[in-house]
Design a protein around this motif. Sequence first.
Motif, mmCIF file in Angstrom:
data_model
loop_
_atom_site.group_PDB
_atom_site.id
_atom_site.type_symbol
_atom_site.label_atom_id
_atom_site.label_comp_id
_atom_site.label_asym_id
_atom_site.label_seq_id
_atom_site.Cartn_x
_atom_site.Cartn_y
_atom_site.Cartn_z
ATOM 1 N N PRO A 188 16.325 -3.530 4.935
ATOM 2 C CA PRO A 188 17.140 -4.439 5.255
ATOM 3 C C PRO A 188 16.893 -5.196 6.650
ATOM 4 C CG PRO A 188 17.575 -2.361 6.222
ATOM 5 C CD PRO A 188 16.371 -2.031 5.515
ATOM 6 N N ILE A 189 15.704 -6.359 6.335
ATOM 7 C CA ILE A 189 15.481 -6.954 7.600
ATOM 8 C C ILE A 189 16.317 -8.234 7.658
ATOM 9 C CG2 ILE A 189 12.950 -6.430 7.224
ATOM 10 C CD1 ILE A 189 12.620 -8.881 5.848
ATOM 11 N N GLU A 190 16.433 -8.685 9.046
ATOM 12 C CA GLU A 190 17.374 -9.661 9.068
ATOM 13 C C GLU A 190 17.278 -10.832 7.978
ATOM 14 O OE1 GLU A 190 19.776 -9.747 11.355
ATOM 15 O OE2 GLU A 190 19.178 -7.624 11.880
ATOM 16 N N PRO A 191 18.563 -11.484 7.791
ATOM 17 C CA PRO A 191 18.519 -12.674 6.770
ATOM 18 C C PRO A 191 17.727 -13.835 7.274
ATOM 19 C CG PRO A 191 20.645 -11.920 7.202
ATOM 20 C CD PRO A 191 19.738 -11.084 8.320
ATOM 21 N N GLY A 192 16.737 -14.381 6.306
ATOM 22 C CA GLY A 192 16.083 -15.539 6.490
ATOM 23 C C GLY A 192 14.636 -15.033 7.108
ATOM 24 N N MET A 193 14.201 -13.798 7.325
ATOM 25 C CA MET A 193 13.000 -13.388 7.707
ATOM 26 C C MET A 193 12.112 -13.037 6.480
ATOM 27 S SD MET A 193 13.275 -11.012 10.987
ATOM 28 C CE MET A 193 13.978 -11.582 12.637
ATOM 29 N N PRO A 194 10.958 -13.522 6.701
ATOM 30 C CA PRO A 194 10.097 -13.409 5.383
ATOM 31 C C PRO A 194 9.760 -11.854 5.178
ATOM 32 C CG PRO A 194 8.816 -14.286 6.946
ATOM 33 C CD PRO A 194 10.249 -14.093 7.668
ATOM 34 N N LEU A 195 9.455 -11.624 3.629
ATOM 35 C CA LEU A 195 8.858 -10.286 3.356
ATOM 36 C C LEU A 195 7.480 -10.746 3.831
ATOM 37 C CD1 LEU A 195 10.590 -9.354 0.071
ATOM 38 C CD2 LEU A 195 10.686 -8.194 2.137
ATOM 39 N N PRO A 196 6.640 -9.557 4.224
ATOM 40 C CA PRO A 196 5.319 -9.763 4.541
ATOM 41 C C PRO A 196 4.329 -9.473 3.358
ATOM 42 C CG PRO A 196 6.199 -7.436 5.357
ATOM 43 C CD PRO A 196 7.411 -8.344 4.785
ATOM 44 N N GLU A 197 3.131 -9.898 3.386
ATOM 45 C CA GLU A 197 2.416 -9.683 2.454
ATOM 46 C C GLU A 197 2.056 -8.069 2.762
ATOM 47 O OE1 GLU A 197 0.632 -10.954 -0.073
ATOM 48 O OE2 GLU A 197 0.645 -13.261 0.331
ATOM 49 N N ILE A 198 1.386 -7.315 1.660
ATOM 50 C CA ILE A 198 1.236 -6.100 1.950
ATOM 51 C C ILE A 198 -0.400 -5.750 1.368
ATOM 52 C CG2 ILE A 198 1.497 -3.541 1.231
ATOM 53 C CD1 ILE A 198 4.496 -4.522 0.482
ATOM 54 N N LEU A 199 -1.112 -5.197 2.343
ATOM 55 C CA LEU A 199 -2.531 -4.783 1.909
ATOM 56 C C LEU A 199 -2.689 -3.401 1.960
ATOM 57 C CD1 LEU A 199 -5.627 -5.090 1.675
ATOM 58 C CD2 LEU A 199 -5.678 -5.381 4.222
ATOM 59 N N ILE A 200 -2.778 -2.733 0.583
ATOM 60 C CA ILE A 200 -3.252 -1.413 0.512
ATOM 61 C C ILE A 200 -4.806 -1.164 0.882
ATOM 62 C CG2 ILE A 200 -3.353 0.499 -1.055
ATOM 63 C CD1 ILE A 200 -1.026 -0.718 -2.465
ATOM 64 N N VAL A 201 -5.051 -0.161 1.819
ATOM 65 C CA VAL A 201 -6.517 0.081 2.196
ATOM 66 C C VAL A 201 -6.572 1.487 1.750
ATOM 67 C CG1 VAL A 201 -8.211 0.470 3.951
ATOM 68 C CG2 VAL A 201 -6.481 -1.447 4.059
ATOM 69 N N ALA A 202 -7.525 1.593 0.720
ATOM 70 C CA ALA A 202 -7.884 3.157 0.104
ATOM 71 C C ALA A 202 -8.801 3.685 1.438
ATOM 72 C CB ALA A 202 -8.881 2.976 -1.134
ATOM 73 N N PRO A 203 -8.451 4.742 1.781
ATOM 74 C CA PRO A 203 -9.112 5.511 3.018
ATOM 75 C C PRO A 203 -10.535 6.133 2.374
ATOM 76 C CG PRO A 203 -7.714 7.159 2.415
ATOM 77 C CD PRO A 203 -7.283 5.768 1.638
ATOM 78 N N PRO A 204 -11.741 6.057 3.107
ATOM 79 C CA PRO A 204 -12.877 6.463 2.790
ATOM 80 C C PRO A 204 -12.989 7.930 2.010
ATOM 81 C CG PRO A 204 -12.974 5.827 5.262
ATOM 82 C CD PRO A 204 -11.739 5.857 4.695
ATOM 83 N N VAL A 205 -13.913 8.129 1.200
ATOM 84 C CA VAL A 205 -13.823 9.313 0.383
ATOM 85 C C VAL A 205 -13.887 10.352 1.181
ATOM 86 C CG1 VAL A 205 -15.163 10.681 -1.296
ATOM 87 C CG2 VAL A 205 -14.747 8.041 -1.714
ATOM 88 N N ILE A 206 -13.066 11.675 1.143
ATOM 89 C CA ILE A 206 -13.297 12.919 1.754
ATOM 90 C C ILE A 206 -14.405 13.532 1.432
ATOM 91 C CG2 ILE A 206 -11.986 14.919 2.246
ATOM 92 C CD1 ILE A 206 -9.365 13.680 1.654
#
Length: 213
Positions: free
Chosen positions: A120-138
């Motif tokens: 519930p961000i303030e009205p008129g504020m944009p939704l951000p882009e989302i970047l999913i980063v896969a962590p290094p292999v365990i």
Amino acid sequence: MEQILIYGDSLTWGIIPNTRNRLAFDKRWPGVLENSLKAQGRNLRVIENCLNGRRTTWSDPFKDGRDGSQGLAQLMEICSPLKLVILMLGTNDFQSSHQNTAWMSAQGTAKLVQVIRQAPIEPGMPLPEILIVAPPVILAPRGVIANKFTGAETRSIGLADELEKIAQQQSTLFFDAGRVTEASLIDGIHLDEDQHRTLGEAIAGFVAGKSII
């Protein structure tokens, strides 16, 4: 000034493998990211929210507040407006207190994407882009955290592939940290200082190339 929120765990918090110490901001990958983008003339601020032991959507039976889906919507309100949210979670989903598969962990990240988009961000504020980063292999866990991550190197197999599928399904950006760095050989989980630098510079290049900032 644009703002980037990085939501992560100890890999991003900058814990020094096999210790309880922390790298300085300019040595951990969020600081490297910020400084690299600023050097390219970008006017931005990186906001870190990184908690040791944070899962995607599971609780830690020994420590409170480790369910990453709890409080994320409110964090979006606190930090808005945001241009980009970077999610790098999943490693702790494979602690020995859980029996998660890579698919299950990736579903946890999918839930986080929905929480961000429904916050519930303030009205008129944009939704951000989302970047999913896969962590290094365990790698095979060793040192002081070995018992905590017993078997994680097996249960986590395929996480990057599953996260890439989530990114495609949810129309987010995706970056596989394992393509540019491995986990520390000291504990098999975290990142050494030079690996932080490599990852931060790589993500900076990726973000700049997408013209997000």
